[in-house]
Motif scaffolding. Structure first.
Motif, mmCIF file in Angstrom:
data_model
loop_
_atom_site.group_PDB
_atom_site.id
_atom_site.type_symbol
_atom_site.label_atom_id
_atom_site.label_comp_id
_atom_site.label_asym_id
_atom_site.label_seq_id
_atom_site.Cartn_x
_atom_site.Cartn_y
_atom_site.Cartn_z
ATOM 1 N N GLY A 115 51.928 89.955 5.408
ATOM 2 C CA GLY A 115 50.771 90.929 5.409
ATOM 3 C C GLY A 115 50.346 91.280 4.207
ATOM 4 N N ALA A 116 51.136 91.619 3.060
ATOM 5 C CA ALA A 116 50.855 92.094 1.930
ATOM 6 C C ALA A 116 49.687 90.642 1.175
ATOM 7 N N LYS A 117 50.152 89.695 1.293
ATOM 8 C CA LYS A 117 49.579 88.704 0.823
ATOM 9 C C LYS A 117 48.156 88.574 1.499
ATOM 10 N N GLY A 118 48.044 88.705 2.727
ATOM 11 C CA GLY A 118 46.706 88.865 3.706
ATOM 12 C C GLY A 118 45.832 89.801 3.008
ATOM 13 N N ARG A 119 46.360 90.907 2.805
ATOM 14 C CA ARG A 119 45.689 92.058 2.199
ATOM 15 C C ARG A 119 45.127 92.193 0.731
ATOM 16 N N ASP A 120 46.019 91.366 -0.083
ATOM 17 C CA ASP A 120 45.767 90.942 -1.424
ATOM 18 C C ASP A 120 44.367 90.020 -1.474
ATOM 19 N N VAL A 121 44.501 89.215 -0.519
ATOM 20 C CA VAL A 121 43.526 87.762 -0.480
ATOM 21 C C VAL A 121 42.307 88.665 -0.142
ATOM 22 N N GLY A 122 42.172 89.521 0.969
ATOM 23 C CA GLY A 122 41.087 90.040 1.167
ATOM 24 C C GLY A 122 40.605 91.152 0.154
ATOM 25 N N LEU A 123 41.366 91.827 -0.633
ATOM 26 C CA LEU A 123 40.957 92.423 -1.709
ATOM 27 C C LEU A 123 40.394 91.711 -2.923
ATOM 28 N N LEU A 124 40.930 90.546 -3.121
ATOM 29 C CA LEU A 124 40.403 89.641 -3.941
ATOM 30 C C LEU A 124 38.909 89.243 -3.603
ATOM 31 N N ARG A 125 38.623 89.088 -2.472
ATOM 32 C CA ARG A 125 37.396 88.509 -1.937
ATOM 33 C C ARG A 125 36.323 89.682 -2.093
ATOM 34 N N ASP A 126 36.939 90.849 -1.702
ATOM 35 C CA ASP A 126 35.993 92.038 -1.898
ATOM 36 C C ASP A 126 35.550 92.316 -3.487
ATOM 37 N N VAL A 127 36.610 92.186 -4.415
ATOM 38 C CA VAL A 127 36.377 92.438 -5.693
ATOM 39 C C VAL A 127 35.622 91.381 -6.318
ATOM 40 N N GLY A 128 35.755 90.179 -5.575
ATOM 41 C CA GLY A 128 35.084 88.891 -6.214
ATOM 42 C C GLY A 128 33.731 88.828 -5.981
ATOM 43 N N LEU A 129 33.363 89.494 -4.606
ATOM 44 C CA LEU A 129 31.951 89.507 -4.263
ATOM 45 C C LEU A 129 31.232 90.294 -5.133
ATOM 46 N N ALA A 130 31.713 91.338 -5.419
ATOM 47 C CA ALA A 130 31.016 92.528 -6.149
ATOM 48 C C ALA A 130 30.700 92.089 -7.596
#
Ligand SMILES: Cc1cc2nc3c(=O)[nH]c(=O)nc-3n(C[C@H](O)[C@H](O)[C@H](O)COP(=O)(O)O)c2cc1C
Ligand code: SF4
Ligand code: SF4
Ligand code: SF4
Ligand code: FES
Lengths: 316, 618
Positions: free
Chosen positions: B572-587
């Motif tokens: 679960g934590a990994k999934g959240r962190d991958v999502g966070l990476l995508r968000d930050v990456g896109l910005a």
């Protein structure tokens, strides 16, 4: 050099028409997209933009989508060109604004930055999702560019550091600093030409600093307070305000503002006296005033003690 | 200007180092605040000194080279001599990784811990050094370094000894014993550096164009250069004249080799058309993209060709002055280029009235000081001008307002090396080499777990598999895991994608990039998540810090990756962190000022989406 360019009255200023979110807007040639957004009634968040300074476009909270551009563009600095198609509320725009607010919110104390709660809500920003915040660092004035200590990711790096109180006139709380460069520009060639402060270090370790981080009285600072005037976050604040905030007595709703002319010399700078409980608590200067443009010298800014001297014999 | 300085005075050797670079006090401009008889009752303008702001970086180098760090007294003295506020000098000094504003020993070894070196044993070297010297840090005599541009001899290290003269020595492959020797006895005690030809396994082969002289001529000899067709391109260029040169370069469809693949001819033409003068030419020799070392191979093996190419380019665009912005970590290139400039000037190929044509061209080398961002085409201007190497926002573009605010062409080293050939065979003939969309010969920096890493030249059109094969493939008994194309700012491809043509259009069609020509192979022994962490660390360290998405985004990206790698089990934590990476990456991609922030998430994204690296639970 910094006054907005005013065409002589008889030269017609050419108007440029662009569309913003599908609606046409006309603004004078040379205006920025931000001016056009304001004209069109689009409320655009800005942080590093300053009405008396050359845009630095560093914070990236004002980004808009421009048709034909691979990346978003900063509205505060990009000049309008005929036919531009600008979008201010697309998914991409909202995403970038949200992330900028989150990234700042997770690393900087924004508690004294105006309008932050409103924008956070508007863009659904959640600065807490980056994890527990790192506490005060005592090493932010030591610069080893290109190196950093990486932990295990469980603590989110921040700007947290002790406040710098090294004089009686103003305080620097760099844990509130978003590195917008406004103080540097105000102190440097755009206004004050004292060159007392600059950005030192690189990347996340960058920090506003004097040479070797010496205290302000040992630096080239002349205590004009023009950096405080432009700081958008309250990272720089007058000692009076800082002390009153600490004591819990700072209350802007109880303050009145009186505009007057500085009596020290013949230049004619305008002063705004902020008064709470019949005491001057800070002095600012109107940004649109044709003489001072928001700038003062140490006397106009801080030399008001005699006004409120209670001593009858005048010796204060 | 009235500047305020503290009382700190320079030590004698600091003063001497600065005076030698800037000329003695009074020789040029203001002496820096000391009042004497001459100043009595006369106001002196500070303008002559002011216009020397661009010497700040050079003066900092002079001190750092001599004593190893920059003291408050030295900083003051630089400020006084150049009429720059001490806070400004400090802000420049603290921008560059090779400078120190803290006291440190004269000898330092920078040990590369970047991706190509990690794949080939730098970790073991570092572990050994930790045991012998303690943790990395200037006071222990050794530091971790980003890619040193010596990937063919990984693991690499750069030994530096401040002094008069300073000694610098690239070691590769580095061992614990050599690093200790450099620290105990000085870099001069080390065995001679491997010759430049070591970087070029193809050296001496028929048909090479860009690499033809590497290993075949003495890089210090202009006679060798002349005997191997040297300056034939310039002679031909002088016959053609600027307009035709530009039209030939346009016909050649030469694309920039620095990473952005912009057509060189169009860049030259739009600059030449600008009414403003003077115009400038800048050669981008900052080569700091992890995994890139082709420019070094060219500069060390065939330095005169750069001088010739720049003279042609300068003539074409009407620039009378050119700058070579050279990576600070390339001591041998620096020495050879200085020699080449001197020899070319002696023989009338540089300076006033070149070859009797009436055309004059001056060249100057400016050394970087450890900042990847200074390779960005506008950061390079700020760095040369003596400011922090922060990118400028575009528009205005360099062809309108570049170096010192004047129209400027910035070209990569390899781009320029194609120019003499285009002059000799003509643009149309050149365009027949390679493919329709990617013309000419191309250098690839092939490194990682391969039998013969090095710089390889092929005509555009070779596939990834063919290039890997040239380098001998992965060693016996190992299997290829993934390839990184284009460096840290590029992207990963899988081991089953070896048919990708290494052309601009081929890379684009396959949703990847050639970048600066990096082909970095990882075999099955390499821990890819460690590689991703190193890339994230690189961007966090190299971000200039100007804009929020990159300054904070690169930090959050590294933190999220660290969590993922340390949190083995928690899906679960990994999934959240991958999502966070995508968000930050896109910005970062969408809202950063420059290409560094815009590309800082590319490699991680491709590792997640193309390789599935962070998905599998370890
Ligand atoms: C962060 C960053 C670093 C760069 N570093 C280099 C470099 O070291 N060498 C280089 O030639 N180009 C580098 N570039 C690309 C340059 O901005 C520019 O596109 C190039 O020098 C232009 O030359 P070309 O057209 O001949 O390729 C870099 C770009 C970015 C965004
Ligand atoms: S008070 Fe004035 S002189 Fe001092 S740092 Fe601020 S702007 Fe510069
Ligand atoms: S101190 Fe204030 S004005 Fe200066 S960079 Fe920080 S936030 Fe901006
Ligand atoms: S993207 Fe990064 S490197 Fe580029 S200007 Fe912004 S902070 Fe600096
Ligand atoms: S307000 Fe436009 S980038 Fe900061």
């Amino acid at each position: 050099m910094n006054a907005p360019y005013m065409a002589p009255a008889d030269t017609p200023v050419r108007q440029v028409t662009i569309t913003i979110d599908g609606e046409e807007v006309s603004v004078p040639e040379g205006s920025t997209i931000l001016t056009a957004c304001n004209e069109a009634g689009k409320d655009t968040p800005t942080l590093c933009y300053g009405d008396t300074l050359t845009p630095k476009n560093a914070c990236r909270v004002c980004m808009v989508e421009l048709k034909g551009s691979r990346v978003l563009v900063p509205s505060c600095s990009r000049k309008v060109q005929p036919g531009m198609e600008v979008m201010t509320d697309t998914e991409r725009v909202r995403h970038s604004r949200r992330l900028v607010l989150e990234l700042l919110g997770s690393s900087v104390d924004l508690s004294t930055t105006p309008r932050i709660p409103e924008w956070m809500e508007r863009y659904n920003a959640d600065p807490d999702r980056y994890g527990e915040r790192a506490g005060e660092s005592l090493r932010r004035d030591v610069h080893d560019p290109g190196e950093h200590h990486a932990g295990n990711g469980s603590i989110a790096a921040t700007m947290a550091q002790p406040d710098k109180i090294d004089n009686d006139l103003y305080v620097r709380e760099y844990d509130k600093c978003i590195l917008c460069y406004k103080c540097v520009d105000a102190c440097g060639p755009q206004w004050q030409n004292s060159f007392a402060i600059q950005i030192a270090g690189r990347g996340f370790d960058a920090q506003i600093s004097t040479e070797f981080a010496v205290e302000l009285p040992d630096s080239a600072c002349v205590f004009c307070g023009n950096c405080v005037e432009v700081c958008p976050t309250g990272a720089l604040s007058f000692k009076t305000e800082y002390d009153m905030r600490a004591a819990g007595t700072w209350d802007e709703s109880q303050q009145t503002t009186t505009t007057t002319v500085c009596t020290y010399c013949g230049v004619g700078c305008n002063l705004e006296l902020h008064v709470q409980d019949n005491k001057i608590v800070k002095v600012t200067s109107p940004h649109d005033h044709s003489v001072s443009h928001g700038n003062l010298c140490i006397k106009g800014r801080f030399g008001y003690a005699h006004v409120q001297s209670r001593e009858k014999d005048g010796s204060s | 200007m009235d500047l305020k300085f503290s009382n700190a005075e320079p030590f004698a050797e600091e003063r001497d180092a600065i005076d030698r670079r800037l000329g003695g006090p009074g020789e040029d401009g203001w002496d820096g605040g000391e009042r004497d008889e001459r100043d009595h009752r006369s106001a002196q303008t500070s303008l002559p000194a002011w216009s020397r702001r661009h010497l700040v970086l050079e003066a900092l180098h002079a001190v750092n080279d001599r004593v190893g760090w920059i003291s408050p007294g030295a900083l003051n003295y630089i400020g006084k001599r150049l009429s720059v506020a001490p806070a400004d000098v400090y802000s420049v000094a603290t921008f560059y990784a090779l400078f120190s504003t803290n006291l440190r020993p004269k000898r330092i070894v920078h040990v590369c811990t970047d991706i190509a070196c990690v794949a080939r044993g730098s970790k073991e070297v570092c572990e050994g050094l930790e045991k012998r010297l303690g943790p990395a840090g200037a006071m222990n005599g050794w530091k971790h370094s980003p890619c040193l541009g010596v990937c063919e001899r990984a693991p690499a290290a750069l030994a530096v000894e401040a002094g008069d003269p300073p000694h610098e020595h690239l070691i590769g492959p580095a061992t614990v014993d050599e690093v200790l020797l450099a620290l105990n006895n000085g870099p001069a005690a080390l065995a001679a550096e491997a010759p430049p030809v070591m970087a070029v396994p193809q050296a001496g082969q028929e048909g090479l164009v860009l690499l033809k002289r590497v290993g075949q001529v003495d890089p210090e000899s202009i006679d060798d250069y002349l005997a191997t067709d040297g300056y034939a391109g310039l002679r031909r260029a002088f016959e053609m004249g600027p307009a035709q040169i530009i039209s030939e370069v346009k016909d050649s469809r030469l694309m920039g080799r620095g990473g952005a693949a912009f057509p060189a001819g169009i860049k030259w033409e739009s600059t030449a058309k600008q009414p403003a003068t003077p115009r400038y030419l800048v050669c981008n020799a900052d080569e700091s993209e992890p995994g890139t070392f082709k420019d070094r191979a060219l500069l060390e093996g065939d330095p005169f060709a750069l001088i010739e190419s720049m003279t042609i380019a300068g003539y074409a665009i009407g620039a009378e002055r050119g700058y070579i912005y050279l990576r600070g970590e390339y001591p041998r290139s620096y020495r050879l280029l200085r020699n080449a400039i001197e020899k070319a000037r002696e023989r009338g190929f540089l300076g006033a009235n070149i070859l009797g044509t009436g055309w004059s061209f001056e060249l100057e080398i400016r050394r970087g000081a450890g900042a990847y961002i200074c390779g960005e085409e506008t950061a390079i201007f700020n760095s040369i001008e003596g400011y922090r190497g922060e990118p400028r926002s575009k528009p205005p573009f360099p062809f309108e307002q570049g170096l010192f605010g004047k129209p400027t062409v910035v070209n990569n080293v390899e781009t320029l090396y194609n120019v003499p050939l285009i002059m000799q065979i003509g643009g149309a003939q050149y365009a027949k080499i390679g493919t329709e969309g990617s013309t000419g010969p191309k250098l690839f920096c092939v490194s990682g777990n391969l039998v013969r890493p090095g710089v390889y030249e092929v005509p555009f059109g070779a596939t990834l598999g063919e290039v890997l094969k040239l380098a001998g493939g992965v060693p016996q008994g190992r299997t290829l895991q993934a390839v990184l194309l284009g460096g840290a700012a590029g992207g990963f491809v899988r081991a089953d994608e070896l048919d990708i043509p290494l052309t601009f259009e081929g890379a684009r069609a396959n949703d990847t990039t050639l970048g600066s020509g990096v082909v970095l192979a990882f075999d099955d022994t390499v821990d890819l998540s460690g590689i991703l962490l190193r890339i994230a660390r690189f961007f966090r360290d190299e971000s200039c810090g100007q804009c929020v998405p990159c300054r904070v985004g690169t930090v959050r990206q590294e933190e999220a990756l660290l969590r993922i790698v340390h949190n083995h089990g928690d899906a679960g934590a990994k999934g959240r962190d991958v999502g966070l990476l995508r968000d930050v990456g896109l910005a970062m991609k969408d809202a950063s000022i420059c290409g560094l922030g815009q590309a800082a998430w590319n490699a991680v994204e491709s590792a997640i989406d193309r390789l599935g690296v962070l998905k599998e639970s370890r």
